[in-house]
Design a protein around this motif. Sequence first.
Motif, PDB file in Angstrom:
ATOM      1  N   MET A   1      -5.087   4.213  19.506  1.00  0.00           N
ATOM      2  CA  MET A   1      -5.051   4.950  18.262  1.00  0.00           C
ATOM      3  C   MET A   1      -5.921   4.230  17.225  1.00  0.00           C
ATOM      4  O   MET A   1      -5.926   3.015  17.142  1.00  0.00           O
ATOM      5  CB  MET A   1      -3.618   5.045  17.753  1.00  0.00           C
ATOM      6  CG  MET A   1      -3.512   5.827  16.462  1.00  0.00           C
ATOM      7  SD  MET A   1      -1.834   6.280  16.011  1.00  0.00           S
ATOM      8  CE  MET A   1      -1.331   4.862  15.103  1.00  0.00           C
ATOM      9  N   ALA A   2      -6.641   4.983  16.445  1.00  0.00           N
ATOM     10  CA  ALA A   2      -7.513   4.430  15.414  1.00  0.00           C
ATOM     11  C   ALA A   2      -6.688   3.857  14.268  1.00  0.00           C
ATOM     12  O   ALA A   2      -5.637   4.380  13.916  1.00  0.00           O
ATOM     13  CB  ALA A   2      -8.440   5.513  14.887  1.00  0.00           C
ATOM     14  N   LYS A   3      -7.177   2.781  13.706  1.00  0.00           N
ATOM     15  CA  LYS A   3      -6.605   2.178  12.506  1.00  0.00           C
ATOM     16  C   LYS A   3      -7.479   2.582  11.332  1.00  0.00           C
ATOM     17  O   LYS A   3      -8.647   2.915  11.493  1.00  0.00           O
ATOM     18  CB  LYS A   3      -6.574   0.658  12.624  1.00  0.00           C
ATOM     19  CG  LYS A   3      -5.811   0.151  13.803  1.00  0.00           C
ATOM     20  CD  LYS A   3      -4.347   0.217  13.559  1.00  0.00           C
ATOM     21  CE  LYS A   3      -3.621  -0.456  14.716  1.00  0.00           C
ATOM     22  NZ  LYS A   3      -2.219  -0.352  14.623  1.00  0.00           N
ATOM     23  N   ILE A   4      -6.906   2.539  10.143  1.00  0.00           N
ATOM     24  CA  ILE A   4      -7.623   2.971   8.946  1.00  0.00           C
ATOM     25  C   ILE A   4      -7.778   1.809   7.972  1.00  0.00           C
ATOM     26  O   ILE A   4      -6.842   1.047   7.756  1.00  0.00           O
ATOM     27  CB  ILE A   4      -6.878   4.133   8.256  1.00  0.00           C
ATOM     28  CG1 ILE A   4      -6.784   5.318   9.201  1.00  0.00           C
ATOM     29  CG2 ILE A   4      -7.575   4.522   6.954  1.00  0.00           C
ATOM     30  CD1 ILE A   4      -5.921   6.443   8.684  1.00  0.00           C
ATOM     31  N   LEU A   5      -8.956   1.712   7.374  1.00  0.00           N
ATOM     32  CA  LEU A   5      -9.211   0.835   6.251  1.00  0.00           C
ATOM     33  C   LEU A   5      -9.561   1.754   5.090  1.00  0.00           C
ATOM     34  O   LEU A   5     -10.551   2.484   5.151  1.00  0.00           O
ATOM     35  CB  LEU A   5     -10.363  -0.126   6.533  1.00  0.00           C
ATOM     36  CG  LEU A   5     -10.566  -1.205   5.459  1.00  0.00           C
ATOM     37  CD1 LEU A   5     -11.102  -2.478   6.092  1.00  0.00           C
ATOM     38  CD2 LEU A   5     -11.453  -0.754   4.334  1.00  0.00           C
ATOM     39  N   ALA A   6      -8.713   1.752   4.075  1.00  0.00           N
ATOM     40  CA  ALA A   6      -8.907   2.645   2.928  1.00  0.00           C
ATOM     41  C   ALA A   6      -9.263   1.840   1.694  1.00  0.00           C
ATOM     42  O   ALA A   6      -8.749   0.739   1.479  1.00  0.00           O
ATOM     43  CB  ALA A   6      -7.639   3.450   2.676  1.00  0.00           C
ATOM     44  N   ILE A   7     -10.146   2.416   0.878  1.00  0.00           N
ATOM     45  CA  ILE A   7     -10.601   1.761  -0.345  1.00  0.00           C
ATOM     46  C   ILE A   7     -10.400   2.713  -1.519  1.00  0.00           C
ATOM     47  O   ILE A   7     -10.835   3.865  -1.476  1.00  0.00           O
ATOM     48  CB  ILE A   7     -12.083   1.364  -0.243  1.00  0.00           C
ATOM     49  CG1 ILE A   7     -12.284   0.391   0.925  1.00  0.00           C
ATOM     50  CG2 ILE A   7     -12.568   0.754  -1.557  1.00  0.00           C
ATOM     51  CD1 ILE A   7     -13.731   0.065   1.216  1.00  0.00           C
ATOM     52  N   LEU A   8      -9.739   2.211  -2.550  1.00  0.00           N
ATOM     53  CA  LEU A   8      -9.538   2.943  -3.796  1.00  0.00           C
ATOM     54  C   LEU A   8     -10.315   2.218  -4.880  1.00  0.00           C
ATOM     55  O   LEU A   8     -10.001   1.078  -5.234  1.00  0.00           O
ATOM     56  CB  LEU A   8      -8.041   2.981  -4.143  1.00  0.00           C
ATOM     57  CG  LEU A   8      -7.653   3.567  -5.493  1.00  0.00           C
ATOM     58  CD1 LEU A   8      -8.066   5.034  -5.597  1.00  0.00           C
ATOM     59  CD2 LEU A   8      -6.158   3.415  -5.728  1.00  0.00           C
ATOM     60  N   ILE A   9     -11.376   2.859  -5.378  1.00  0.00           N
ATOM     61  CA  ILE A   9     -12.243   2.241  -6.378  1.00  0.00           C
ATOM     62  C   ILE A   9     -11.746   2.646  -7.764  1.00  0.00           C
ATOM     63  O   ILE A   9     -11.635   3.831  -8.079  1.00  0.00           O
ATOM     64  CB  ILE A   9     -13.704   2.669  -6.173  1.00  0.00           C
ATOM     65  CG1 ILE A   9     -14.150   2.309  -4.742  1.00  0.00           C
ATOM     66  CG2 ILE A   9     -14.603   1.994  -7.205  1.00  0.00           C
ATOM     67  CD1 ILE A   9     -15.483   2.914  -4.344  1.00  0.00           C
ATOM     68  N   LEU A  10     -11.448   1.634  -8.574  1.00  0.00           N
ATOM     69  CA  LEU A  10     -10.873   1.811  -9.912  1.00  0.00           C
ATOM     70  C   LEU A  10     -11.778   1.175 -10.961  1.00  0.00           C
ATOM     71  O   LEU A  10     -12.651   0.375 -10.613  1.00  0.00           O
ATOM     72  CB  LEU A  10      -9.497   1.128  -9.956  1.00  0.00           C
ATOM     73  CG  LEU A  10      -8.477   1.611  -8.942  1.00  0.00           C
ATOM     74  CD1 LEU A  10      -7.349   0.605  -8.789  1.00  0.00           C
ATOM     75  CD2 LEU A  10      -7.945   2.966  -9.361  1.00  0.00           C
ATOM     76  N   PRO A  11     -11.555   1.470 -12.235  1.00  0.00           N
ATOM     77  CA  PRO A  11     -12.354   0.806 -13.270  1.00  0.00           C
ATOM     78  C   PRO A  11     -12.186  -0.716 -13.256  1.00  0.00           C
ATOM     79  O   PRO A  11     -13.110  -1.445 -13.579  1.00  0.00           O
ATOM     80  CB  PRO A  11     -11.811   1.389 -14.576  1.00  0.00           C
ATOM     81  CG  PRO A  11     -11.193   2.688 -14.200  1.00  0.00           C
ATOM     82  CD  PRO A  11     -10.671   2.503 -12.798  1.00  0.00           C
ATOM     83  N   SER A  12     -11.012  -1.194 -12.849  1.00  0.00           N
ATOM     84  CA  SER A  12     -10.724  -2.629 -12.881  1.00  0.00           C
ATOM     85  C   SER A  12     -11.141  -3.368 -11.619  1.00  0.00           C
ATOM     86  O   SER A  12     -11.060  -4.586 -11.562  1.00  0.00           O
ATOM     87  CB  SER A  12      -9.227  -2.832 -13.098  1.00  0.00           C
ATOM     88  OG  SER A  12      -8.503  -2.235 -12.032  1.00  0.00           O
ATOM     89  N   GLY A  13     -11.551  -2.675 -10.580  1.00  0.00           N
ATOM     90  CA  GLY A  13     -11.905  -3.313  -9.314  1.00  0.00           C
ATOM     91  C   GLY A  13     -11.694  -2.331  -8.176  1.00  0.00           C
ATOM     92  O   GLY A  13     -11.864  -1.128  -8.356  1.00  0.00           O
ATOM     93  N   PHE A  14     -11.280  -2.837  -7.003  1.00  0.00           N
ATOM     94  CA  PHE A  14     -10.964  -1.926  -5.914  1.00  0.00           C
ATOM     95  C   PHE A  14      -9.788  -2.455  -5.107  1.00  0.00           C
ATOM     96  O   PHE A  14      -9.595  -3.664  -4.973  1.00  0.00           O
ATOM     97  CB  PHE A  14     -12.179  -1.635  -5.028  1.00  0.00           C
ATOM     98  CG  PHE A  14     -12.755  -2.803  -4.275  1.00  0.00           C
ATOM     99  CD1 PHE A  14     -12.455  -3.007  -2.936  1.00  0.00           C
ATOM    100  CD2 PHE A  14     -13.638  -3.677  -4.889  1.00  0.00           C
ATOM    101  CE1 PHE A  14     -13.007  -4.062  -2.229  1.00  0.00           C
ATOM    102  CE2 PHE A  14     -14.206  -4.733  -4.196  1.00  0.00           C
ATOM    103  CZ  PHE A  14     -13.890  -4.928  -2.855  1.00  0.00           C
ATOM    104  N   ASN A  15      -8.989  -1.534  -4.639  1.00  0.00           N
ATOM    105  CA  ASN A  15      -7.830  -1.843  -3.815  1.00  0.00           C
ATOM    106  C   ASN A  15      -8.144  -1.447  -2.384  1.00  0.00           C
ATOM    107  O   ASN A  15      -8.792  -0.430  -2.152  1.00  0.00           O
ATOM    108  CB  ASN A  15      -6.586  -1.095  -4.302  1.00  0.00           C
ATOM    109  CG  ASN A  15      -6.185  -1.492  -5.704  1.00  0.00           C
ATOM    110  OD1 ASN A  15      -6.585  -2.536  -6.196  1.00  0.00           O
ATOM    111  ND2 ASN A  15      -5.398  -0.668  -6.358  1.00  0.00           N
ATOM    112  N   VAL A  16      -7.664  -2.239  -1.453  1.00  0.00           N
ATOM    113  CA  VAL A  16      -7.917  -2.010  -0.038  1.00  0.00           C
ATOM    114  C   VAL A  16      -6.584  -1.990   0.704  1.00  0.00           C
ATOM    115  O   VAL A  16      -5.696  -2.793   0.398  1.00  0.00           O
ATOM    116  CB  VAL A  16      -8.805  -3.132   0.538  1.00  0.00           C
ATOM    117  CG1 VAL A  16      -8.960  -2.995   2.044  1.00  0.00           C
ATOM    118  CG2 VAL A  16     -10.160  -3.141  -0.140  1.00  0.00           C
ATOM    119  N   ALA A  17      -6.463  -1.097   1.656  1.00  0.00           N
ATOM    120  CA  ALA A  17      -5.315  -1.079   2.566  1.00  0.00           C
ATOM    121  C   ALA A  17      -5.859  -1.036   3.985  1.00  0.00           C
ATOM    122  O   ALA A  17      -6.723  -0.220   4.300  1.00  0.00           O
ATOM    123  CB  ALA A  17      -4.430   0.141   2.305  1.00  0.00           C
TER     124      ALA A  17
END
Length: 114
Positions: A1-17
């Motif tokens: 099964m594939a795994k996911i790397l998600a990126i949320l780009i915000l004004p303050s930086g970016f969050n990764v899961a």
Amino acid sequence: MAKILAILILPSGFNVAVEAKDGFIERSFQNSREGVSDFLAFAGPFLKSENLKFCAVSTVNESGAVMQWLTESGPQVGFLTYPTYKAYAEEAKSDPMSAATVAKCCVARYIVTR
């Protein structure tokens, strides 16, 4: 099964899961060259996986160093529009500041398939 790397780009930086066996591992980084280097140090072991799929959403017009890395490094990335992401987070009653929510939205909206 594939795994996911998600990126949320915000004004303050970016969050990764990054999806792991027991759920998502989340970290936050500055959206700068140094922040991308820190991200790569964190994500290095995950990036070697053949079954890793990328998904991202940006809440800002200028997506900075992380977007430059994404476009230059060559991973195929599924992008969500911010309105689609915002609607999903509200419907799912999920934390809109969480990159894990980005990953779940990408699967729910068929941006990333398993």
